[in-house]
Motif scaffolding. Structure first.
Motif, PDB file in Angstrom:
ATOM      1  N   LEU A 106      23.882  13.014  41.163  1.00 10.16           N
ATOM      2  CA  LEU A 106      22.886  12.040  41.612  1.00 10.16           C
ATOM      3  C   LEU A 106      23.423  11.215  42.775  1.00 10.16           C
ATOM      4  CD1 LEU A 106      21.599  10.742  38.157  1.00 10.16           C
ATOM      5  CD2 LEU A 106      20.361  12.217  39.746  1.00 10.16           C
ATOM      6  N   ALA A 107      24.637  10.728  42.637  1.00 14.87           N
ATOM      7  CA  ALA A 107      25.206   9.851  43.657  1.00 14.87           C
ATOM      8  C   ALA A 107      25.362  10.563  44.998  1.00 14.87           C
ATOM      9  CB  ALA A 107      26.551   9.307  43.177  1.00 14.87           C
ATOM     10  N   GLU A 108      25.704  11.832  44.940  1.00 14.00           N
ATOM     11  CA  GLU A 108      26.026  12.568  46.165  1.00 14.00           C
ATOM     12  C   GLU A 108      24.817  13.256  46.800  1.00 14.00           C
ATOM     13  OE1 GLU A 108      29.204  15.211  45.105  1.00 14.00           O
ATOM     14  OE2 GLU A 108      30.491  13.567  44.409  1.00 14.00           O
ATOM     15  N   HIS A 109      23.745  13.492  46.018  1.00 13.02           N
ATOM     16  CA  HIS A 109      22.660  14.316  46.546  1.00 13.02           C
ATOM     17  C   HIS A 109      21.280  13.682  46.474  1.00 13.02           C
ATOM     18  CE1 HIS A 109      25.407  17.673  47.086  1.00 13.02           C
ATOM     19  NE2 HIS A 109      25.910  17.377  45.910  1.00 13.02           N
ATOM     20  N   ALA A 110      21.133  12.564  45.776  1.00 12.41           N
ATOM     21  CA  ALA A 110      19.836  11.876  45.782  1.00 12.41           C
ATOM     22  C   ALA A 110      19.538  11.340  47.178  1.00 12.41           C
ATOM     23  CB  ALA A 110      19.839  10.738  44.768  1.00 12.41           C
ATOM     24  N   THR A 111      18.270  11.309  47.516  1.00 14.61           N
ATOM     25  CA  THR A 111      17.847  10.774  48.809  1.00 14.61           C
ATOM     26  C   THR A 111      16.924   9.580  48.573  1.00 14.61           C
ATOM     27  OG1 THR A 111      15.856  12.152  48.955  1.00 14.61           O
ATOM     28  CG2 THR A 111      17.934  13.124  49.749  1.00 14.61           C
ATOM     29  N   GLU A 112      16.456   9.021  49.675  1.00 15.91           N
ATOM     30  CA  GLU A 112      15.537   7.886  49.567  1.00 15.91           C
ATOM     31  C   GLU A 112      14.200   8.280  48.944  1.00 15.91           C
ATOM     32  OE1 GLU A 112      15.163   6.122  53.387  1.00 15.91           O
ATOM     33  OE2 GLU A 112      17.201   5.296  53.402  1.00 15.91           O
ATOM     34  N   ARG A 113      13.967   9.572  48.816  1.00 16.56           N
ATOM     35  CA  ARG A 113      12.737  10.043  48.175  1.00 16.56           C
ATOM     36  C   ARG A 113      12.743   9.771  46.678  1.00 16.56           C
ATOM     37  NH1 ARG A 113      10.830  15.796  50.411  1.00 16.56           N
ATOM     38  NH2 ARG A 113       9.602  15.457  48.535  1.00 16.56           N
ATOM     39  N   LEU A 114      13.934   9.703  46.086  1.00 17.86           N
ATOM     40  CA  LEU A 114      14.040   9.623  44.632  1.00 17.86           C
ATOM     41  C   LEU A 114      13.596   8.250  44.128  1.00 17.86           C
ATOM     42  CD1 LEU A 114      14.912  11.240  42.135  1.00 17.86           C
ATOM     43  CD2 LEU A 114      17.206  10.271  42.409  1.00 17.86           C
ATOM     44  N   ARG A 115      12.704   8.264  43.131  1.00 18.38           N
ATOM     45  CA  ARG A 115      12.167   7.018  42.574  1.00 18.38           C
ATOM     46  C   ARG A 115      12.579   6.791  41.129  1.00 18.38           C
ATOM     47  NH1 ARG A 115       6.163   8.743  44.702  1.00 18.38           N
ATOM     48  NH2 ARG A 115       6.721   8.900  46.906  1.00 18.38           N
ATOM     49  N   HIS A 116      12.733   7.875  40.365  1.00 14.42           N
ATOM     50  CA  HIS A 116      12.993   7.713  38.934  1.00 14.42           C
ATOM     51  C   HIS A 116      13.754   8.928  38.419  1.00 14.42           C
ATOM     52  CE1 HIS A 116      11.138   5.643  35.158  1.00 14.42           C
ATOM     53  NE2 HIS A 116      12.346   6.100  34.886  1.00 14.42           N
ATOM     54  N   VAL A 117      14.806   8.672  37.640  1.00 10.19           N
ATOM     55  CA  VAL A 117      15.597   9.719  36.994  1.00 10.19           C
ATOM     56  C   VAL A 117      15.535   9.511  35.490  1.00 10.19           C
ATOM     57  CG1 VAL A 117      17.920  10.656  36.653  1.00 10.19           C
ATOM     58  CG2 VAL A 117      17.173  10.000  38.947  1.00 10.19           C
ATOM     59  N   TRP A 118      15.361  10.621  34.761  1.00 10.01           N
ATOM     60  CA  TRP A 118      15.461  10.590  33.299  1.00 10.01           C
ATOM     61  C   TRP A 118      16.609  11.488  32.870  1.00 10.01           C
ATOM     62  CZ3 TRP A 118      10.789  11.035  35.863  1.00 10.01           C
ATOM     63  CH2 TRP A 118       9.868  10.002  35.675  1.00 10.01           C
ATOM     64  N   LEU A 152      25.476   4.001  31.190  1.00  9.62           N
ATOM     65  CA  LEU A 152      26.545   3.226  31.830  1.00  9.62           C
ATOM     66  C   LEU A 152      27.403   4.102  32.735  1.00  9.62           C
ATOM     67  CD1 LEU A 152      27.651   0.910  28.872  1.00  9.62           C
ATOM     68  CD2 LEU A 152      26.441   0.242  30.963  1.00  9.62           C
ATOM     69  N   THR A 153      27.666   5.330  32.307  1.00  7.89           N
ATOM     70  CA  THR A 153      28.449   6.245  33.143  1.00  7.89           C
ATOM     71  C   THR A 153      27.735   6.508  34.455  1.00  7.89           C
ATOM     72  OG1 THR A 153      29.412   7.310  31.185  1.00  7.89           O
ATOM     73  CG2 THR A 153      29.509   8.531  33.264  1.00  7.89           C
ATOM     74  N   VAL A 154      26.446   6.805  34.373  1.00 12.02           N
ATOM     75  CA  VAL A 154      25.678   7.068  35.586  1.00 12.02           C
ATOM     76  C   VAL A 154      25.626   5.828  36.470  1.00 12.02           C
ATOM     77  CG1 VAL A 154      23.359   7.549  36.460  1.00 12.02           C
ATOM     78  CG2 VAL A 154      24.311   8.931  34.600  1.00 12.02           C
ATOM     79  N   GLU A 155      25.361   4.685  35.881  1.00 12.46           N
ATOM     80  CA  GLU A 155      25.248   3.463  36.677  1.00 12.46           C
ATOM     81  C   GLU A 155      26.565   3.112  37.356  1.00 12.46           C
ATOM     82  OE1 GLU A 155      23.697   0.488  34.055  1.00 12.46           O
ATOM     83  OE2 GLU A 155      21.644   1.260  34.179  1.00 12.46           O
ATOM     84  N   GLN A 156      27.695   3.331  36.669  1.00  9.47           N
ATOM     85  CA  GLN A 156      28.997   3.013  37.266  1.00  9.47           C
ATOM     86  C   GLN A 156      29.303   3.932  38.448  1.00  9.47           C
ATOM     87  OE1 GLN A 156      31.353   0.432  36.625  1.00  9.47           O
ATOM     88  NE2 GLN A 156      31.862   1.290  38.636  1.00  9.47           N
ATOM     89  N   VAL A 157      29.056   5.218  38.286  1.00  8.44           N
ATOM     90  CA  VAL A 157      29.305   6.152  39.388  1.00  8.44           C
ATOM     91  C   VAL A 157      28.389   5.829  40.562  1.00  8.44           C
ATOM     92  CG1 VAL A 157      29.166   8.568  40.106  1.00  8.44           C
ATOM     93  CG2 VAL A 157      30.206   7.982  37.900  1.00  8.44           C
ATOM     94  N   LEU A 158      27.150   5.516  40.287  1.00  7.59           N
ATOM     95  CA  LEU A 158      26.240   5.138  41.379  1.00  7.59           C
ATOM     96  C   LEU A 158      26.773   3.921  42.131  1.00  7.59           C
ATOM     97  CD1 LEU A 158      22.717   5.542  39.698  1.00  7.59           C
ATOM     98  CD2 LEU A 158      23.793   7.076  41.352  1.00  7.59           C
ATOM     99  N   ARG A 159      27.263   2.920  41.386  1.00  7.86           N
ATOM    100  CA  ARG A 159      27.834   1.730  42.041  1.00  7.86           C
ATOM    101  C   ARG A 159      29.015   2.100  42.928  1.00  7.86           C
ATOM    102  NH1 ARG A 159      26.594  -0.928  37.103  1.00  7.86           N
ATOM    103  NH2 ARG A 159      28.692  -0.524  36.311  1.00  7.86           N
ATOM    104  N   LEU A 204      25.191   2.609  45.304  1.00  5.25           N
ATOM    105  CA  LEU A 204      23.812   2.714  44.835  1.00  5.25           C
ATOM    106  C   LEU A 204      23.638   1.858  43.590  1.00  5.25           C
ATOM    107  CD1 LEU A 204      23.409   6.588  45.189  1.00  5.25           C
ATOM    108  CD2 LEU A 204      22.426   4.854  46.701  1.00  5.25           C
ATOM    109  N   VAL A 205      22.440   1.305  43.427  1.00 13.99           N
ATOM    110  CA  VAL A 205      22.187   0.421  42.290  1.00 13.99           C
ATOM    111  C   VAL A 205      21.009   0.970  41.499  1.00 13.99           C
ATOM    112  CG1 VAL A 205      21.579  -1.906  41.543  1.00 13.99           C
ATOM    113  CG2 VAL A 205      23.037  -1.574  43.563  1.00 13.99           C
ATOM    114  N   ALA A 206      21.282   1.352  40.234  1.00 12.11           N
ATOM    115  CA  ALA A 206      20.202   1.799  39.349  1.00 12.11           C
ATOM    116  C   ALA A 206      19.232   0.651  39.116  1.00 12.11           C
ATOM    117  CB  ALA A 206      20.784   2.277  38.024  1.00 12.11           C
TER     118      ALA A 206
END
Length: 267
Positions: A205-217, A233-240, A244-246
């Motif tokens: 997610l962190a490396e390949h999501a674009t500004e198009r992305l609105r919601h991840v499940w 928490l794992t996803v949110e930490q890597v995004l930070r 990126l901010v979830a």
């Protein structure tokens, strides 16, 4: 308005619904028919509103009810030839899909079902075959990839195309290593045709999501080797770590294993 509901996401049964006022598309049918009818009723929906069914792969937790739902409501079932053959061999699928309801698809060949334009793509897993789906409805692009042994360059590209994304975060590697499973099963889950872990999902997610992305499940969490809050928490930490901010750049939710998610509007 396009809406999305998960009716179950995990080894106990997987089933997802995309629907509008006059069309509905079911993805996988691993939840029991009676329970699924109850869930539909609870949301003011009916199973006979489903016009088509897409199947990712032939493991029981994704297909055990597909023959019954298809047969009772005369719903076509779309899957690759290998998946259809696997369903026919699967003893957990007590009622098989009627021949006239079979629809054979090929990866990377778009097709239309109702108002949805669908493209299947390869997803590595130790089933007869496994695909994810990129589904376009008007200007909305919805993607689902589950039971992911490892991510491929094509899957990275599809993450970049998504407005809405359902992606596997199956296990925490340390919980899996320390957990009760026999070693052969641990090796299978962690292997290249097993399941995606929280960190792998997060980095994708962190490396390949674009500004198009609105919601991840986050989907298909292990009951024994993961926890919803740990996955989040794992996803949110890597995004930070990537700036990126979830909740700001895009929403992140965790789908429940055995109960419906509630519905989400996909605008």
């Amino acid at each position: 308005m396009l809406k999305f509901i998960s009716f179950g996401s995990g080894s106990s049964g997987n089933c997802y619904l995309l629907y509008t006022d006059d069309d509905a598309l079911l993805i996988d049918a691993g939840v029991g028919v009676r329970l699924l009818k109850k869930h539909f009723h609870d949301y003011g929906l009916r199973l006979d509103m489903v016009r088509n069914i897409l199947v990712t792969h032939d493991h029981a937790d994704h297909v055990k009810s597909v023959g019954s739902i298809s047969g009772d409501y005369h719903i076509p079932v779309y899957a690759t030839r290998k998946v259809h053959n696997g369903i026919e061999r699967n003893y957990c699928v007590r009622r098989k899909i009627d021949g006239e309801m079979l629809r054979v698809i090929s990866v990377d060949e778009p097709f239309s079902v109702g108002k949805f334009r669908v493209t299947a793509f390869e997803v590595p897993h130790d089933s007869s075959d496994n695909v994810g789906y990129l589904i376009e409805y008007g200007e909305v692009t919805f993607c689902l990839m589950t039971d992911v042994g490892h991510l491929t360059p094509q899957m990275f590209d599809i993450i970049g195309q998504a407005n809405y994304l359902v992606i596997e975060a199956n296990h925490d590697p340390e919980m899996l290593r320390q957990g009760p499973y026999p070693q052969y099963l641990k090796d299978r889950i962690a292997g290249p045709r097993g399941h995606l872990n929280n960190s792998e999902c997060a980095h994708a997610l962190a490396e390949h999501a674009t500004e198009r992305l609105r919601h991840v499940w986050l989907c298909h969490l292990s009951e024994e080797n993961n926890h919803p809050e740990l996955a989040r928490l794992t996803v949110e930490q890597v995004l930070r770590d990537y700036g990126l901010v979830a909740g700001k750049d895009f929403l992140v939710d965790v789908l429940k294993r055995k109960t419906p998610s509630g519905f989400f509007e996909l605008k």
